[in-house]
Design a protein around this motif. Structure first.
Motif, PDB file in Angstrom:
ATOM      1  N   ALA A 179       1.131   5.143   0.187  1.00 24.86           N
ATOM      2  CA  ALA A 179       0.344   6.302   0.620  1.00 24.86           C
ATOM      3  C   ALA A 179       0.501   7.491  -0.311  1.00 24.86           C
ATOM      4  CB  ALA A 179       0.731   6.688   2.049  1.00 24.86           C
ATOM      5  N   VAL A 220       0.863  -1.180   0.000  1.00 24.30           N
ATOM      6  CA  VAL A 220       0.000   0.000   0.000  1.00 24.30           C
ATOM      7  C   VAL A 220       0.903   1.234   0.000  1.00 24.30           C
ATOM      8  CG1 VAL A 220      -1.848   1.224   1.179  1.00 24.30           C
ATOM      9  CG2 VAL A 220      -1.704  -1.282   1.342  1.00 24.30           C
ATOM     10  N   GLU A 264      -2.273  -7.359  11.339  1.00 26.44           N
ATOM     11  CA  GLU A 264      -2.156  -5.937  11.018  1.00 26.44           C
ATOM     12  C   GLU A 264      -2.935  -5.594   9.758  1.00 26.44           C
ATOM     13  OE1 GLU A 264       1.009  -7.038  13.749  1.00 26.44           O
ATOM     14  OE2 GLU A 264       0.341  -7.904  11.845  1.00 26.44           O
ATOM     15  N   LEU A 265      -2.851  -6.433   8.741  1.00 23.98           N
ATOM     16  CA  LEU A 265      -3.591  -6.172   7.514  1.00 23.98           C
ATOM     17  C   LEU A 265      -5.084  -6.383   7.726  1.00 23.98           C
ATOM     18  CD1 LEU A 265      -3.809  -5.445   4.580  1.00 23.98           C
ATOM     19  CD2 LEU A 265      -3.108  -7.774   3.964  1.00 23.98           C
ATOM     20  N   GLU A 266      -5.442  -7.395   8.499  1.00 24.01           N
ATOM     21  CA  GLU A 266      -6.863  -7.619   8.788  1.00 24.01           C
ATOM     22  C   GLU A 266      -7.493  -6.399   9.446  1.00 24.01           C
ATOM     23  OE1 GLU A 266      -7.543 -11.079  11.105  1.00 24.01           O
ATOM     24  OE2 GLU A 266      -7.112 -12.496   9.470  1.00 24.01           O
ATOM     25  N   SER A 267      -6.730  -5.713  10.288  1.00 25.01           N
ATOM     26  CA  SER A 267      -7.275  -4.572  11.012  1.00 25.01           C
ATOM     27  C   SER A 267      -7.472  -3.352  10.123  1.00 25.01           C
ATOM     28  CB  SER A 267      -6.360  -4.215  12.190  1.00 25.01           C
ATOM     29  OG  SER A 267      -5.106  -3.727  11.728  1.00 25.01           O
ATOM     30  N   GLU A 268      -6.756  -3.317   8.999  1.00 27.88           N
ATOM     31  CA  GLU A 268      -6.942  -2.217   8.037  1.00 27.88           C
ATOM     32  C   GLU A 268      -8.016  -2.644   7.050  1.00 27.88           C
ATOM     33  OE1 GLU A 268      -5.643   0.691   8.117  1.00 27.88           O
ATOM     34  OE2 GLU A 268      -4.002   0.467   9.563  1.00 27.88           O
ATOM     35  N   ARG A 269      -9.270  -2.408   7.397  1.00 28.53           N
ATOM     36  CA  ARG A 269     -10.384  -3.022   6.676  1.00 28.53           C
ATOM     37  C   ARG A 269     -10.450  -2.601   5.207  1.00 28.53           C
ATOM     38  NH1 ARG A 269     -11.623  -7.398   8.934  1.00 28.53           N
ATOM     39  NH2 ARG A 269     -13.704  -7.369   8.017  1.00 28.53           N
ATOM     40  N   ALA A 270     -10.216  -1.330   4.925  1.00 24.78           N
ATOM     41  CA  ALA A 270     -10.287  -0.864   3.534  1.00 24.78           C
ATOM     42  C   ALA A 270      -9.187  -1.509   2.699  1.00 24.78           C
ATOM     43  CB  ALA A 270     -10.169   0.658   3.480  1.00 24.78           C
ATOM     44  N   TRP A 271      -7.987  -1.640   3.263  1.00 29.51           N
ATOM     45  CA  TRP A 271      -6.889  -2.283   2.546  1.00 29.51           C
ATOM     46  C   TRP A 271      -7.185  -3.760   2.338  1.00 29.51           C
ATOM     47  CZ3 TRP A 271      -1.925  -0.207   5.483  1.00 29.51           C
ATOM     48  CH2 TRP A 271      -1.903   1.192   5.373  1.00 29.51           C
ATOM     49  N   TYR A 272      -7.705  -4.377   3.379  1.00 28.61           N
ATOM     50  CA  TYR A 272      -8.020  -5.810   3.324  1.00 28.61           C
ATOM     51  C   TYR A 272      -9.038  -6.102   2.227  1.00 28.61           C
ATOM     52  CZ  TYR A 272      -8.818 -10.428   5.532  1.00 28.61           C
ATOM     53  OH  TYR A 272      -8.915 -11.762   5.817  1.00 28.61           O
ATOM     54  N   THR A 328       3.784   0.386   2.507  1.00 28.47           N
ATOM     55  CA  THR A 328       3.676  -0.587   3.589  1.00 28.47           C
ATOM     56  C   THR A 328       3.373  -1.940   2.968  1.00 28.47           C
ATOM     57  OG1 THR A 328       2.798   1.117   5.072  1.00 28.47           O
ATOM     58  CG2 THR A 328       2.469  -1.178   5.724  1.00 28.47           C
TER      59      THR A 328
END
Length: 214
Positions: free
Chosen positions: A138, A136, A170-178, A148
């Protein structure tokens, strides 16, 4: 000029097409993914002449050379437009033989991240799973932005439904990225099964079942 010399001239021409596109459509942080990819691909095509036994094979190989350079130029044009022009939401762009996909979102009104999903070399695999990288970025216009990155493990077994995909918490917690990760795999023709998307409360359920929940 013999055939080998003409083939080398084609190789130089293909590289010129790639370099011209890179100069015309500057993509900042994406270049660390795209520039090595196109050069590796052209180098691989450059060695095909040694295995050409027929005129038909030569025709196919030279066509692949020309198409690869042209498609790379078109891809850069599309990605540049995705970031800098106003139009409907851009799709995931497929690179090469479905080993990489990129989604560059419009930055006209506000800065938005760019996503890169790519299959890593087979040497990075583990038994039963292929290794992918999800990055990702930014600030995609900044060549120094390395983004990242997350390691993504994709099951290589036989599956009747979605293919299990394992990622970090960590990726799971970033819902939009996931969610974008899921879209990226769909774009590449892979139907993923990402547990946290389809059962987001599984951790809480497990805690309750173990007697730790409320």
């Amino acid at each position: 000029m013999d055939l080998a010399d003409r083939y080398q001239a084609l190789a130089r021409g293909a590289l010129l097409v790639a370099e011209s596109a890179e100069d015309a459509y500057r993509l900042g942080a994406l270049d660390r993914f795209l520039k090595p990819w196109i050069r590796d691909r052209l180098h691989s095509l450059g060695g095909l002449l040694d295995s050409c036994d027929t005129r038909r094979q030569l025709a196919e190989d030279t066509r692949a050379f020309a198409q690869t350079a042209a498609k790379y130029s078109e891809l850069r044009d599309q990605l540049f437009s995705d970031v800098h022009h106003t139009h409907p939401e851009p799709p995931w762009r497929i690179v090469g033989q479905k080993t990489m996909a990129i989604r560059a979102q419009s930055g006209v009104l506000l800065r938005q991240p760019t996503f890169v999903l790519r299959r890593l070399d087979a040497g990075s695999d583990v038994p039963g799973a292929a290794t992918w990288d999800f990055t990702v970025i930014a600030n995609p216009s900044d060549p120094a932005d390395e983004g990242t990155s997350f390691v993504v493990m994709v099951s290589t077994g036989d599956h009747t439904g979605g293919v299990p995909v394992q990622v970090s918490k960590e990726l799971e917690s970033e819902r939009a990225w996931y969610q974008q990760l899921e879209y990226g795999f769909y774009a590449l023709g892979i139907t993923p099964f990402l547990t946290a998307i389809y059962d987001p409360d599984r951790h809480r359920k497990r805690a309750t079942d173990d007697g730790y929940g409320g």
